[in-house]
Design a protein around this motif. Structure first.
Motif, short mmCIF file in Angstrom:
data_model
loop_
_atom_site.label_atom_id
_atom_site.label_comp_id
_atom_site.label_asym_id
_atom_site.label_seq_id
_atom_site.Cartn_x
_atom_site.Cartn_y
_atom_site.Cartn_z
N LEU B 195 0.86 -1.18 0.00
CA LEU B 195 0.00 0.00 0.00
C LEU B 195 0.90 1.24 0.00
N ASP B 196 0.68 2.13 -0.92
CA ASP B 196 1.54 3.32 -1.00
C ASP B 196 0.70 4.48 -1.52
N LYS B 197 0.26 5.31 -0.60
CA LYS B 197 -0.64 6.41 -0.97
C LYS B 197 0.08 7.73 -0.69
N GLY B 198 -0.06 8.69 -1.57
CA GLY B 198 0.59 9.99 -1.37
C GLY B 198 2.11 9.85 -1.46
N ASP B 199 2.80 10.64 -0.67
CA ASP B 199 4.27 10.61 -0.69
C ASP B 199 4.75 10.66 0.76
N VAL B 200 4.96 9.49 1.36
CA VAL B 200 5.30 9.49 2.79
C VAL B 200 6.65 10.15 3.05
N GLY B 201 7.61 9.98 2.12
CA GLY B 201 8.94 10.57 2.32
C GLY B 201 8.84 12.08 2.48
N ALA B 202 8.15 12.70 1.53
CA ALA B 202 7.99 14.16 1.58
C ALA B 202 7.19 14.58 2.81
N ALA B 203 6.19 13.79 3.15
CA ALA B 203 5.34 14.14 4.30
C ALA B 203 6.14 14.09 5.60
N PHE B 204 7.01 13.11 5.74
CA PHE B 204 7.82 13.06 6.96
C PHE B 204 8.80 14.23 7.01
N SER B 205 9.38 14.61 5.85
CA SER B 205 10.31 15.74 5.83
C SER B 205 9.64 17.03 6.27
N SER B 206 8.38 17.19 5.88
CA SER B 206 7.72 18.46 6.19
C SER B 206 6.90 18.40 7.48
N ALA B 207 6.84 17.23 8.12
CA ALA B 207 6.02 17.12 9.34
C ALA B 207 6.65 17.91 10.48
N GLU B 208 5.79 18.50 11.30
CA GLU B 208 6.31 19.26 12.45
C GLU B 208 6.76 18.32 13.57
N VAL B 209 6.11 17.18 13.63
CA VAL B 209 6.48 16.18 14.65
C VAL B 209 6.53 14.81 13.97
N VAL B 210 7.60 14.07 14.25
CA VAL B 210 7.69 12.70 13.75
C VAL B 210 8.03 11.78 14.93
N VAL B 211 7.30 10.71 15.06
CA VAL B 211 7.63 9.72 16.11
C VAL B 211 7.73 8.33 15.49
N GLU B 212 8.41 7.46 16.21
CA GLU B 212 8.53 6.06 15.76
C GLU B 212 8.19 5.13 16.90
N ALA B 213 7.80 3.91 16.55
CA ALA B 213 7.48 2.92 17.59
C ALA B 213 7.77 1.52 17.07
N ASP B 214 7.96 0.61 18.00
CA ASP B 214 8.18 -0.79 17.68
C ASP B 214 7.19 -1.66 18.45
N ALA B 215 6.83 -2.78 17.83
CA ALA B 215 5.97 -3.73 18.54
C ALA B 215 6.21 -5.12 17.96
N ALA B 216 6.32 -6.08 18.82
CA ALA B 216 6.51 -7.46 18.35
C ALA B 216 5.36 -8.32 18.87
N TYR B 217 4.65 -8.92 17.93
CA TYR B 217 3.55 -9.82 18.28
C TYR B 217 4.07 -11.24 18.20
N HIS B 218 3.69 -12.06 19.14
CA HIS B 218 4.30 -13.38 19.28
C HIS B 218 3.38 -14.49 18.81
N ASN B 219 3.62 -15.68 19.32
CA ASN B 219 3.02 -16.88 18.76
C ASN B 219 2.04 -17.56 19.70
N ALA B 220 1.10 -16.82 20.22
CA ALA B 220 0.05 -17.49 21.01
C ALA B 220 -0.69 -18.46 20.10
N THR B 221 -1.34 -19.43 20.70
CA THR B 221 -2.04 -20.40 19.86
C THR B 221 -3.46 -20.65 20.36
N GLN B 222 -4.28 -21.23 19.48
CA GLN B 222 -5.74 -21.23 19.71
C GLN B 222 -6.17 -22.01 20.95
N CYS B 223 -5.60 -23.19 21.13
CA CYS B 223 -5.94 -24.01 22.32
C CYS B 223 -7.42 -24.31 22.45
N SER B 224 -8.08 -24.67 21.36
CA SER B 224 -9.43 -25.20 21.48
C SER B 224 -9.34 -26.46 22.33
#
Lengths: 167, 790
Positions: B195-224
């Protein structure tokens, strides 16, 4: 081990010849399900972690997957099939719909185990507090997560007097 | 104390709190599941099947000798990969058996990723089934026979870490599909940047605030609790399979095409199923086929059932996300970027659904007003347990990063994150603020005590050792599968038959896995048949789906069955009414247009006072029931989606690192709440499952051997009643979809937001960001320690 053992199953004494009607290494859960067709108890973990196979041995909750059938010689076992349709714990599990707590069962696979464990809990402590219920039933897993509804059902059964109803 | 839901439109049966209709049968232990059916007392000549599991994460069978296994007393048949009927089986993909619609081999969703062999010679993870399967008189004999199989293995190098698997020189898991272990772009999932809409590179350059985050989702299982199980009888050219799959028609197609039997010679019967949670979409479906081949070879009924250990056969799709947001100081988000690496494990299954398809759907209905948006993902083969479908597929993973990212951005902007969300997110059918989103957030904030408990943004010191602190957090998500995604679904089939005594036979086949859609169907049927005045207790509904006697079942997937079948029932009811009037007119020697039918009473329009019971009229002459069958595509008229939100209050012990969830509030806008008791059960149940995913559940591997260490319920910790916090469910009707009810399913979404809500509450409490669930004490302590370092 040889000879004959006697087990009372839901009020009826059964004589079993070891080696023919029951094997020395056979679990109680296997005997009840595969030889007597009492499939109300369920087998899920078969190592004592989930409580789905809970039955009552001499009135106390027990894991039938962790019990050898031959240990029951001269003793009684009650399964969910031995309870009447009007059993107050069964009714309470079936009828729970108090708003805010959901149902006391969804897929129903853990339910017979929960009902048997709840019966035993109420027999020992007819008016358990919420935390006593949570502690008392923490050996049973409900993966659908009907824990809120189960607590309400047990409280309701407690108020109704859960001792009656078993045959 | 919870506040009961009040329906927007008062109806007779829909929207009322009441017990489940199958509850007594289940509470008495009378409901029959596949394992209960496949029982020695019913089938005395039944054999038990057991399959070989690989002890190695990556290995091939070089030489196999099963003569000792065949000679063991009690063994009826041994099949191996060398037998012609096994070797002839086509390569397949477990993703085939995702049954939103019945699909053929040729039309399966991920046909470019056919990476599975039924009983092949190569193992791709420890526990992979391959090579040999045995049918014997007892389970013990079958297991012993497998131990007697003499195998020489070619042990290969393996890789568990997806980032390492992407590097040149890494061991290759399925080079025929992915020459560099990365699942290639395909028409369904799209490219790496999907998915690539607009121009994210340009938008980040001109943004007044930029933040980043990380998240790791693991391997839970269904356990019916109801481990995979089937019983197959194959006699006189006809195959009958009892199973606890969540689908019947698709299973019939699968068995038919893989074994080369015409559809009418395959009969699949699904009784009650003890929980599904996504496991039916994936993995291990080959057992139907090798069990069938054993039944054919022996001429006897053969049962296959997973042990608990074997039931750990697939997990949620793990995903490592990195995200970036750009905004103006006034809180307008100008750009969003997400990149993920997913550990697909040993087979691709639906990994690309979780990593690309589902996030793209979320983007469509939640990020429509973000002008610049880029989403990128890599699904990577490794020698771990295959991963993909679990309740809330793909959405849970994306929500964890989204929820955290929003919280980080709000903190930086010194804004209340509730305002940030309301101002920016929504679908294209309404400009922000989205009414539904605003309503679920307001309801949740009220119930958790947001304005009193939440600390003001900015300047929060990290907790010091020994402190016990509380905090609150939230996350939000678009609703699941309203009429939105229904364009790709097959026709929904239902039937209603009116008996001459006024009772009703309802046919709305769907496998009963616990969701309560059976209750919903009967209530919906009674509602739609108001002209007959029929009550739910006078409607017969079968919880057993049988492909030989039933219409096509609506598969228990996408949280969609309740409203799909209810909508079809309203159409069927309309057709039934016309037929009933025609029959009544014939018996009364008048014309249907002259008649009125209401609440079970017939009258002639000209003389409305002279009414008579419909049943008195029908109980004349021939007593043939009046029936209709409807087969129609679901409505896919687009009206947007509703929203949901989760709020969490936690208590964090900075001395031990333990996170205790004090309270969870789950708010769903359902459009129409079809069956509130069942909906609340889903909401509460979803929280119970997500408490496990958030705090305790994970599969742990030995990195040296690739062996999973906790395939049991002692070491893989599912919450019990004693572990569950106060849970408050809230149901709203704000948004409205198309059709009679305009409802939206909630079954999967209910666990989507909990991990992010808890992560944000932990930050509010102790000032550290946790990124990888489960939030175990050691992770909290490490985060606190790193924050304390200068």
């Amino acid at each position: 081990m040889k000879g004959t053992i006697r087990i009372q199953v839901n009020g009826v004494w059964r004589e079993l010849v070891v080696g023919r009607d029951v094997e020395p290494h056979e679990t109680l859960s296997h005997l009840l399900r595969e030889r007597f067709g009492l499939t109300g108890l369920k087998l899920s973990c078969e190592e004592g972690a989930c409580g789905a196979c809970t039955v009552a041995i001499d009135g106390k909750a027990a894991l039938s997957c962790m019990t050898l059938a031959v240990e029951l010689d001269g003793r009684s076992v009650a399964t969910i099939e031995g309870l009447s349709e009007d059993d107050p714990v069964i009714r309470a599990f079936a009828e729970q719909c108090e708003p805010g707590y959901g149902t006391a069962l969804q897929c129903g696979y853990c339910t017979p185990g929960f009902v048997m464990a709840s019966k035993a809990l109420l027999a020992e402590n007819p008016s358990p507090s919420e935390s006593e219920i949570k502690e008392g039933l923490s050996g049973n897993i409900c993966r659908c997560g009907c824990y809120s509804g189960i607590v309400r059902a047990v409280q309701y059964a407690s108020r109704k007097g859960a001792k009656g109803g078993s045959r | 104390m919870s506040k009961p839901f009040t329906p927007r439109v008062a109806r007779r049966f829909i929207g009322k709190y009441q017990p489940r209709l199958d509850a007594l049968e289940k509470a008495r232990g009378r409901a029959v599941y596949a394992d209960d059916f496949a029982n020695k007392t019913r089938f005395p000549d039944m054999l038990y099947a057991k399959v070989l599991h690989s002890p190695y994460p990556h290995a091939r069978i070089k030489r196999l000798d099963v003569s000792a296994a065949k000679a063991l007393p009690g063994v009826a048949a041994v099949l191996t990969y060398q037998d012609p009927e096994v070797a002839a089986l086509k390569p397949t993909s477990a993703g085939w058996t995702d049954g939103v619609d019945t699909v053929s081999y040729e039309r399966m969703m991920w046909k470019r990723f056919r990476d599975r062999r039924v009983l092949g010679d190569t193992a791709h993870w420890v526990g992979d089934d391959l090579g040999v399967v045995v049918a014997a008189e007892t389970e013990e004999a079958a297991e012993e026979a497998l131990r007697l199989a003499d195998i020489e293995w070619e042990v290969r190098d393996f890789v568990l870490d997806p980032v390492k698997a992407m590097q040149p020189g890494a061991p290759l898991v399925h080079p025929e599909v992915a020459p560099d272990n990365v699942l290639p772009p395909d028409p369904v999932g799209g490219g790496n940047v999907f998915l690539d809409k607009g121009d994210v590179g340009a938008a980040f350059s001109s943004a007044e605030v930029v933040v980043e985050a990380d998240a790791a989702y693991h391997n839970a299982t269904q356990c019916s609790l109801d481990n995979w199980c089937c019983l197959v009888v194959w006699k006189d050219g006809k195959l009958t399979c009892w199973s606890n799959s969540y689908e019947a028609d698709q299973s019939r197609m699968h068995i038919s095409q893989m074994l080369g039997l015409p559809l009418h010679q395959v009969r699949v019967i699904s009784p009650f199923v003890g929980g599904q949670f996504g496991r039916g979409d994936t993995g291990e479906q080959p057992f139907f086929l090798f069990t069938a081949l054993l039944a054919k070879r022996t001429g006897r009924p053969v049962k296959f059932k997973h042990t608990r250990r074997e039931s750990f056969h697939d997990s949620r799709q793990p995903a490592i996300y990195h995200a970036k947001a750009g905004a103006r100081k006034d809180g307008t988000i100008t750009a969003l970027q997400f990149k993920s690496v997913g550990n697909a494990g040993a087979y691709s299954d639906h990994s690309m659904f979780a990593l690309k398809f589902a996030p793209a759907e979320v983007a469509e209905v939640a990020f429509a007003h973000i002008p610049n948006l880029r989403m990128e993902s890599y699904g990577v083969y490794t020698n771990m347990l295959p991963a993909c479908m679990m309740r809330g597929v793909g959405n849970s993973q994306l929500n964890l990063i989204l929820g955290i990212l929003v919280d980080v951005l709000a903190e930086k902007l010194r804004l209340d994150p509730l305002d940030l969300v309301v101002g920016n997110f929504g679908h294209q059918w309404a400009a922000p603020p989205d009414k539904s989103l605003k309503a679920v957030l307001a309801e949740g904030a009220l119930r958790i005590g947001w304005s009193e408990k939440r600390r003001r943004p900015g300047g929060r010191p990290a907790a010091k050792a020994g402190e016990l602190r509380r905090g609150v957090g939230f996350s939000f998500h678009p609703g699941w599968h309203a009429e939105w995604q229904e364009a790709r679904r097959g026709q929904i089939q239902v039937g209603i038959k009116l008996n001459p005594d006024g009772t009703v036979m309802l046919e709305a086949p769907t496998v009963e896995i616990g969701t309560g859609s059976n209750t919903c169907n009967v209530l919906g049927c009674a509602e739609a048949l108001a002209f007959l005045g029929v009550t739910p207790d006078r409607i017969q509904f079968s919880n057993v789906v049988d492909t030989e006697t039933c219409l096509k079942d609506t598969v228990q997937t996408d949280s969609a069955v309740s409203f799909l079948q209810s909508e079809a029932l309203t159409v069927a009811a309309g057709e039934l009414k016309a037929k009933v009037l025609a029959v009544a007119a014939r018996k009364l020697e008048t014309r249907p247009e002259e008649l009125e039918l209401s609440d079970g009473w017939l009258s002639v329009k000209a003389a409305p006072a002279e009414r008579r019971r419909l049943t008195d009229v029908l109980w004349n002459g021939d007593l043939v029931p009046i029936g209709v069958t409807v087969s129609r595509p679901p409505s896919s008229e687009r009206t947007g989606v509703p929203f949901q939100a989760n709020f969490a209050e936690v208590e964090v012990d900075a001395a031990t690192g333990k996170v205790r969830i004090v309270k969870l509030v789950i708010v769903n806008d359902c459009g129409t709440v079809m069956y509130p008791t069942g909906a609340e059960a889903q909401q509460i149940g979803g929280q119970c499952m997500s408490v496990g995913e958030t705090l305790t559940e994970e599969i742990i591997y030995d990195p040296a051997t690739g062996i999973p260490l906790n395939f049991n319920w002692i070491d893989y910790q599912i919450p019990t009643m004693a572990d569950i916090p106060d849970i408050e469910p809230a149901l709203l009707e704000v948004w409205r979809g198309a059709g009679e009810y305009g409802a939206c399913g909630i079954g999967e979404g209910v666990l989507t937001c909990t991990p992010a809500a808890v992560a944000n509450a932990v930050y509010d409490a102790v000032g550290v960001r946790l990124s990888g669930i489960p939030f175990k004490p050691e992770k909290v302590l490490a985060a606190l320690a790193s924050e304390a370092r200068p």
